[in-house]
Design an enzyme around this catalytic site. Structure first.
Site, PDB file in Angstrom:
ATOM      1  N   LYS A  26       1.046  -1.292  -0.169  1.00 25.31           N
ATOM      2  CA  LYS A  26      -0.001  -0.024   0.101  1.00 25.31           C
ATOM      3  C   LYS A  26       0.860   1.388  -0.112  1.00 25.31           C
ATOM      4  O   LYS A  26       0.670   2.082  -0.806  1.00 25.31           O
ATOM      5  CB  LYS A  26      -0.881   0.189   1.210  1.00 25.31           C
ATOM      6  N   SER A  27       1.736   1.175   0.936  1.00 20.01           N
ATOM      7  CA  SER A  27       2.652   2.552   0.936  1.00 20.01           C
ATOM      8  C   SER A  27       3.503   2.657  -0.384  1.00 20.01           C
ATOM      9  O   SER A  27       3.349   3.870  -0.760  1.00 20.01           O
ATOM     10  CB  SER A  27       3.899   1.994   2.012  1.00 20.01           C
ATOM     11  N   ARG A  31       3.045   6.011  -3.406  1.00 19.94           N
ATOM     12  CA  ARG A  31       3.977   6.721  -3.759  1.00 19.94           C
ATOM     13  C   ARG A  31       4.030   6.765  -5.263  1.00 19.94           C
ATOM     14  O   ARG A  31       4.515   7.799  -5.856  1.00 19.94           O
ATOM     15  CB  ARG A  31       5.538   6.515  -3.101  1.00 19.94           C
ATOM     16  N   ASP A 319       1.803  -0.460  12.276  1.00 19.50           N
ATOM     17  CA  ASP A 319       0.778  -0.863  11.482  1.00 19.50           C
ATOM     18  C   ASP A 319       0.484  -2.533  11.685  1.00 19.50           C
ATOM     19  O   ASP A 319      -0.731  -3.055  11.614  1.00 19.50           O
ATOM     20  CB  ASP A 319       0.867  -0.836   9.937  1.00 19.50           C
TER      21      ASP A 319
HETATM   22  C1  S3P Z   1       2.867   5.181   6.189  1.00 23.30           C
HETATM   23  C2  S3P Z   1       3.049   5.292   7.529  1.00 23.30           C
HETATM   24  C3  S3P Z   1       2.677   5.276   8.564  1.00 23.30           C
HETATM   25  C4  S3P Z   1       1.503   4.117   8.776  1.00 23.30           C
HETATM   26  C5  S3P Z   1       0.835   4.183   7.546  1.00 23.30           C
HETATM   27  C6  S3P Z   1       1.341   4.393   6.140  1.00 23.30           C
HETATM   28  C7  S3P Z   1       3.234   5.574   4.901  1.00 23.30           C
HETATM   29  O1  S3P Z   1       1.865   6.150   9.069  1.00 23.30           O
HETATM   30  O2  S3P Z   1       1.017   4.091   9.931  1.00 23.30           O
HETATM   31  O3  S3P Z   1      -0.208   2.955   7.536  1.00 23.30           O
HETATM   32  O4  S3P Z   1       2.824   4.909   3.864  1.00 23.30           O
HETATM   33  O5  S3P Z   1       3.983   6.406   4.829  1.00 23.30           O
HETATM   34  P1  S3P Z   1       2.675   7.513   9.908  1.00 23.30           P
HETATM   35  O6  S3P Z   1       3.321   8.436   8.674  1.00 23.30           O
HETATM   36  O7  S3P Z   1       1.667   8.509  10.466  1.00 23.30           O
HETATM   37  O8  S3P Z   1       3.617   7.018  10.707  1.00 23.30           O
END
Ligand code: S3P
Length: 433
Positions: A26-27, A31, A319
């Site tokens: 997902k992350s 991006r 997470d």
């Molecule tokens: C994420 C960063 C985390 C994570 C979120 C996804 C990301 O949050 O909890 O599910 O994709 O950069 P934070 O940046 O608020 O720590």
């Protein structure tokens, strides 16, 4: 729309075995979607996340002038705006996605338009001041409502800053890097806890230059991006549910293909090992700076121990904490989680919801403002679980249900589609009953 029924009944399992490929990370999908929208040319993305959240990022890019094509082989093609977003016709809908809202704010702030960012009820409750501060320092004007969305961005030219991130947050870091990429001068950013570095890898993949010296990242402004071909690694945070399920059964055997193993995400694997999981990593490759490998896990014959999670580790596996908390009662020594106050401002108050649902299943534990202490050696019973419309809560308690006495009903199960629409089908295929 998700096809997951709102109530899912989870029956206890006898064991947990098999091989699956989980959806794209997902992350990383966020991006790639955002940078592809800004870049010049066409980006081809295979194994893009099937979760609703990264599709919110794609939807915003489309509203900003990018062209999105969904190919039959599930590849997504994004033709970018070559650095010039258009004035969108309406508000940009970030859905349930904090990542979309925070990261896009940095991407949009240097553009000479007015943007309104909206989201669902949960997203409207989440803190946004954390991105406003650095972006204002760079010269952007952002209006929030009491620290929250809707956000109105009055975009315009930005100036580089030197920024120390006060809370460990990859989303805030990314907002600053994305703005810095388009600002005048060189922006630098220091983080006390090293958060996930997908943005750094993605920026480089799209042709940007950025450097890291110790804890400080520097990015020069006025850089142009070019579209790429990329495969998104499988999502380790989605795989975490199955890794934890495998820990619950002495004869389990789980194989996960093509999983992202970026070291800034992989602390979970150390936690799984510390708990008593036996992990084998095979065939590791690198794509655009991201490590991808196959993971095999089973359980040590001595059973599950316990672990204390605190400090930087809590931030690194933030997470995955709900599912670790959900399996904690079945460990021998219990799991303690501290320094995880951020869990209270995720898609839900995850500490409160974990506590509520553990209680419903009959567990005893102590709740703290920044975590939970959950003793081991407890047998849970089936119960009615409230996901609170939070995907990770719905999935975490589906795993706890596998070792409970009796059936468990997950209410608000459709929330799983935010990150992992295939979760319940894959869970069923791995459980032997
Ligand atoms: C994420 C960063 C985390 C994570 C979120 C996804 C990301 O949050 O909890 O599910 O994709 O950069 P934070 O940046 O608020 O720590």
């Amino acid at each position: 729309m998700s096809s997951i029924p709102s109530i899912q009944t989870i029956r206890p399992a006898r064991t947990f075995q098999g091989s699956v490929t989980v959806p794209g990370d997902k992350s990383i999908s966020h991006r790639y979607a955002l940078l592809a929208g800004l870049a010049e040319g066409t980006t081809r993305l295979s194994n893009f996340s099937t979760g609703a959240d990264p599709h919110s990022s794609l939807g915003c890019m489309e509203a900003l002038g990018a062209t999105i094509v969904h190919r039959e082989d599930r590849t997504i093609e994004v033709t970018g705006t070559a650095g010039k977003f258009i004035q969108p016709a309406g508000a940009l809908d970030c859905g349930n996605s904090g990542s979309t809202m925070r990261m896009i704010a940095g991407l949009l702030a240097p553009h000479p338009h007015t943007f309104t960012l909206i989201g669902d009820h949960s997203l409207t409750l989440r803190p946004m001041e954390r991105i406003r501060k650095p972006l204002m320092q760079m010269g952007a004007r952002l209006d929030l409502v009491d620290g929250h969305a809707p956000i109105t961005i009055h975009g315009g030219p930005l100036k580089a800053i030197a920024f120390d991130t006060p809370i460990p947050s990859a989303q805030v870091k990314t907002a600053v890097l994305f703005a810095g990429l388009q600002a005048e001068g060189t922006t630098s950013l220091s983080e006390s806890v090293r958060t996930r570095d997908h943005s750094e890898h993605a920026l480089r993949a799209f042709g940007a230059t950025l450097t890291r010296t110790g804890e400080t990242l520097s990015i020069a402004g006025d850089q142009r991006l070019k579209g790429i071909e990329a495969t998104v690694p499988g999502d380790l945070s989605s795989a975490a549910f199955f890794l934890c399920a495998a820990l619950l059964f002495p004869d389990s055997n789980l194989i996960l293909d093509s999983i992202g193993m970026n070291p800034t995400r992989a602390a979970l694997l150390d936690v799984i090992s510390a708990l008593g999981g036996k992990i084998k990593v095979l065939n590791v490759e690198e794509h655009h700076g991201e490590l991808i490998g196959t993971i095999q896990v089973n359980v040590s014959p001595n059973g599950l121990k316990g672990i204390d999670i605190a400090g930087a580790l809590s931030a690194q596996i933030i997470d995955e904490l709900p599912v670790l908390a959900a399996i904690a009662p079945y460990t021998r020594d219990g799991i303690t989680i501290r320094d995880a106050k951020e869990l209270r401002v995720k898609e839900s108050d995850r500490i409160a919801l974990v506590a509520q649902n553990l209680k419903a299943m009959g567990a005893v534990f102590t709740e703290f403002e920044d975590g939970l202490a959950i003793p081991g050696g407890q047998q849970l019973h089936g119960a009615s679980i409230d996901s609170g419309s939070d995907h990770r809560i719905a999935m975490a308690f589906s795993i706890a249900a596998l070792r409970a006495n009796g059936d468990t009903e997950i209410h608000g199960a459709e929330a799983a589609a935010i990150s992992f629409p295939e979760f319940f089908t894959q869970l069923d295929s791995l459980c032997q009953r």
